[in-house]
Scaffold this active site. Sequence first.
Site, PDB file in Angstrom:
ATOM      1  N   ASP A  25      -2.850  12.465   1.557  1.00 20.66           N
ATOM      2  CA  ASP A  25      -2.061  12.579   0.339  1.00 20.66           C
ATOM      3  C   ASP A  25      -2.307  11.524  -0.616  1.00 20.66           C
ATOM      4  OD1 ASP A  25      -1.287  10.560   2.343  1.00 20.66           O
ATOM      5  OD2 ASP A  25       0.633  11.149   2.580  1.00 20.66           O
ATOM      6  N   HIS A 206      -1.132   0.989  11.728  1.00 24.20           N
ATOM      7  CA  HIS A 206      -1.399   0.036  10.386  1.00 24.20           C
ATOM      8  C   HIS A 206      -1.116  -1.655  10.887  1.00 24.20           C
ATOM      9  CE1 HIS A 206      -2.187   3.322   7.904  1.00 24.20           C
ATOM     10  NE2 HIS A 206      -2.815   2.489   6.996  1.00 24.20           N
ATOM     11  N   GLU A 209      -3.293  -6.238   8.350  1.00 25.26           N
ATOM     12  CA  GLU A 209      -3.884  -5.932   6.893  1.00 25.26           C
ATOM     13  C   GLU A 209      -3.775  -7.028   6.003  1.00 25.26           C
ATOM     14  OE1 GLU A 209      -2.498  -2.090   5.259  1.00 25.26           O
ATOM     15  OE2 GLU A 209      -3.653  -2.250   3.695  1.00 25.26           O
ATOM     16  N   ASP A 290      -9.773   4.937   3.651  1.00 18.91           N
ATOM     17  CA  ASP A 290      -8.398   4.642   3.318  1.00 18.91           C
ATOM     18  C   ASP A 290      -7.909   5.526   2.122  1.00 18.91           C
ATOM     19  OD1 ASP A 290      -6.217   3.440   3.988  1.00 18.91           O
ATOM     20  OD2 ASP A 290      -6.606   1.567   3.018  1.00 18.91           O
TER      21      ASP A 290
HETATM   22 ZN   LIG Z   1      -4.207   2.973   5.466  1.00 19.39          ZN
END
Ligand SMILES: [Zn+2]
Length: 346
Positions: A25, A206, A209, A290
């Site tokens: 997306d 995730h 990060e 990413d």
């Molecule tokens: Zn990501």
Amino acid sequence: MSDFTLLSPAQIRAIPKVDLHRHLDCSMRWSTLCELAPAFGFELPSNQAARREKFLVTEPMVDLNSVLQKFGAAQKLLASEQILSRLAYEACEDAYNDGVLVLELRYAPNFINDAHPHLTFEKIHVAFVDGIERAKKIWPIAVGLICIIQKTKSVAVAATVIDFAIDHRETFIGVDLADPENDFDPRPMASLFQRAKAESLHITIHAGETPLLSSPGSVQESIEILGAERIGHGIQIIRDLGLVEFVRFRRIPLEVCPWSNYLTQAFPRLEDHPLRILWNAGVLLTLNSDDPGIFDSRLSDEYEIAQRYHQFGLSEFTRANDVAAAASFIPVQERQKVWPRQILSN
Ligand SMILES: [Zn+2]
């Protein structure tokens, strides 16, 4: 590092690659975005630099709001099944032209549905699968879809998304949990992910990060509480050597995206990224793109960073890709059909 010689952009592009972490997306091709934007009320500045500034994130973020606005603009364009199918098709085409042979694309049904209520989860998914199937007829590429559950949503909403993924386990390879980390407690979500796993869906999360105190610990929680088989990013384990050892020992591959980490200021400079340190410590690392649409980047750009700032050469790239080919959630016979070397387990 004995074979280290700087590779040219063409040589980097020619490396057979795996991309395990690409947000579908947020992967709209720049020319497509410019083509579609006016129909959705966006004025396109005629000046290229101003145009890029309006829609793309190409420099480290200084204020979150302007970045969120750019994601919001990209979200508004995901307005019809036709556009979604085209997005998926072009994402495969762009990846293949960059040397990607095994591609995992992920998307958050809520992210699209929130802005376009007429697009049900079902319609969104069918459109994406259609685009991917059309692409696979043309290019020899193995493609899989991962369903993202958003941390910002309630457990009840997360449960409907997990149910949706389970109902479509023929066309989803796994589930993911994404969104900002801010002291997120994974426990209320644990049973949902156990259910997904019991239904043969793989799990990547995730975690680790952003540079928060809780960030390294979230990697361990994702593995132990949510059953993560891979971690999206995970790079903040560098703050806790015990966790580096934990991730290495458990053989959990990290989906590393250096350019994204720089843009979100996980580390101040590209040379501060812990890629080389984690690699030398024996952690299983993979290189991924990413958000190539919003960042206007390609997977090859990540390789460029790895070689320029962390002395990665062909042997490291080959090894990272074999690790990724083995860690992919796509059925192994599909991966092996397109992969030039035998896929062994990690
Ligand atoms: Zn990501």
